[in-house]
Scaffold this active site. Sequence first.
Site, PDB file in Angstrom:
ATOM      1  N   GLY A 177      -6.115   0.729   5.756  1.00  0.00           N
ATOM      2  CA  GLY A 177      -7.636   0.843   4.812  1.00  0.00           C
ATOM      3  C   GLY A 177      -7.271  -0.689   3.726  1.00  0.00           C
ATOM      4  N   GLN A 196     -10.366  -5.791  -3.450  1.00  0.00           N
ATOM      5  CA  GLN A 196      -9.013  -6.625  -3.134  1.00  0.00           C
ATOM      6  C   GLN A 196      -8.808  -8.165  -2.540  1.00  0.00           C
ATOM      7  OE1 GLN A 196      -8.114  -2.973  -0.449  1.00  0.00           O
ATOM      8  NE2 GLN A 196      -6.020  -2.938  -1.096  1.00  0.00           N
ATOM      9  N   CYS A 243      -0.291   0.900  -1.348  1.00  0.00           N
ATOM     10  CA  CYS A 243      -1.407   0.119  -1.637  1.00  0.00           C
ATOM     11  C   CYS A 243      -0.908  -1.508  -1.622  1.00  0.00           C
ATOM     12  CB  CYS A 243      -1.599   0.517  -3.329  1.00  0.00           C
ATOM     13  SG  CYS A 243      -3.579  -0.741  -3.248  1.00  0.00           S
ATOM     14  N   LEU A 244      -2.075  -2.281  -0.369  1.00  0.00           N
ATOM     15  CA  LEU A 244      -1.951  -3.472  -0.220  1.00  0.00           C
ATOM     16  C   LEU A 244      -1.475  -4.713  -1.427  1.00  0.00           C
ATOM     17  CD1 LEU A 244      -2.921  -4.045   2.696  1.00  0.00           C
ATOM     18  CD2 LEU A 244      -1.096  -4.039   2.327  1.00  0.00           C
ATOM     19  N   HIS A 267      -8.299   6.659  -1.079  1.00  0.00           N
ATOM     20  CA  HIS A 267      -8.093   5.717  -1.506  1.00  0.00           C
ATOM     21  C   HIS A 267      -8.926   4.369  -1.841  1.00  0.00           C
ATOM     22  CE1 HIS A 267      -4.176   3.046  -2.446  1.00  0.00           C
ATOM     23  NE2 HIS A 267      -4.841   2.590  -2.003  1.00  0.00           N
ATOM     24  N   GLU A 268      -8.952   4.156  -0.986  1.00  0.00           N
ATOM     25  CA  GLU A 268     -10.449   3.369  -0.495  1.00  0.00           C
ATOM     26  C   GLU A 268     -11.172   2.937  -2.228  1.00  0.00           C
ATOM     27  OE1 GLU A 268      -9.116   1.013   0.700  1.00  0.00           O
ATOM     28  OE2 GLU A 268      -7.225   1.146   1.312  1.00  0.00           O
ATOM     29  N   HIS A 321     -10.528   2.393  -4.846  1.00  0.00           N
ATOM     30  CA  HIS A 321     -10.918   0.504  -4.812  1.00  0.00           C
ATOM     31  C   HIS A 321     -12.493   0.603  -5.725  1.00  0.00           C
ATOM     32  CE1 HIS A 321      -7.309  -0.545  -4.415  1.00  0.00           C
ATOM     33  NE2 HIS A 321      -6.631  -0.400  -2.671  1.00  0.00           N
TER      34      HIS A 321
END
Length: 195
Positions: free
Chosen positions: A45, A50, A104-105, A146-147, A150
Amino acid sequence: MELPIVAYGDPVLRKKAEEIDENYPNLSKLIEDMFETMYASNGVGLAAPQIGLPIRLFVVDAAPFAEDDDDDEVDEACADFKRVFINPVIFEETGDEWGFEEGCLSIPGIREEVKRKERLKIEYYDENWDLYEEELDGILARIVQHEYDHIEGILFTDKISPLRRTLLQGRLVDISKGKVDVNYKMRFPKQQRKR
Ligand code: ZN
């Protein structure tokens, strides 16, 4: 085009993102770039903040989880779960909270158990501006939660115990300074420019 992923510590990750409309410039190219960026970093995701844009948009492809589960039905659901979420609204979350180790990226190298509710209902527009309502559970709900966090300015490290967070503090500061090994493009808020 692969875009640099914004690292922990950048204020854009803390903004409540804004809705967009059909006139948003170059949206299809942006979505294409976000998928490319997500695949290049082996993510499942990626949310617009991000890559530095405080807008309510995220992309998901759960295919990497398709071989992960013992349950064939879950595998199949993950294999087919490639989605674009524009202006999403989670309007119901139900079920027991369950723990899962998230990463997380924007926070490379750190994985921590996060508790979230099992099921959700979400309304969103896809890349063609068609409106959908979908009910998700398990790992798919987890990825979307999670997304969705963000675009609300929330990171998974906000949801772990205060003790764990204190223990991670040094590593989080290091990430914001670029002192981390990562094999995809990133942008670090506190990195000293090198000549
Ligand atoms: Zn994330």
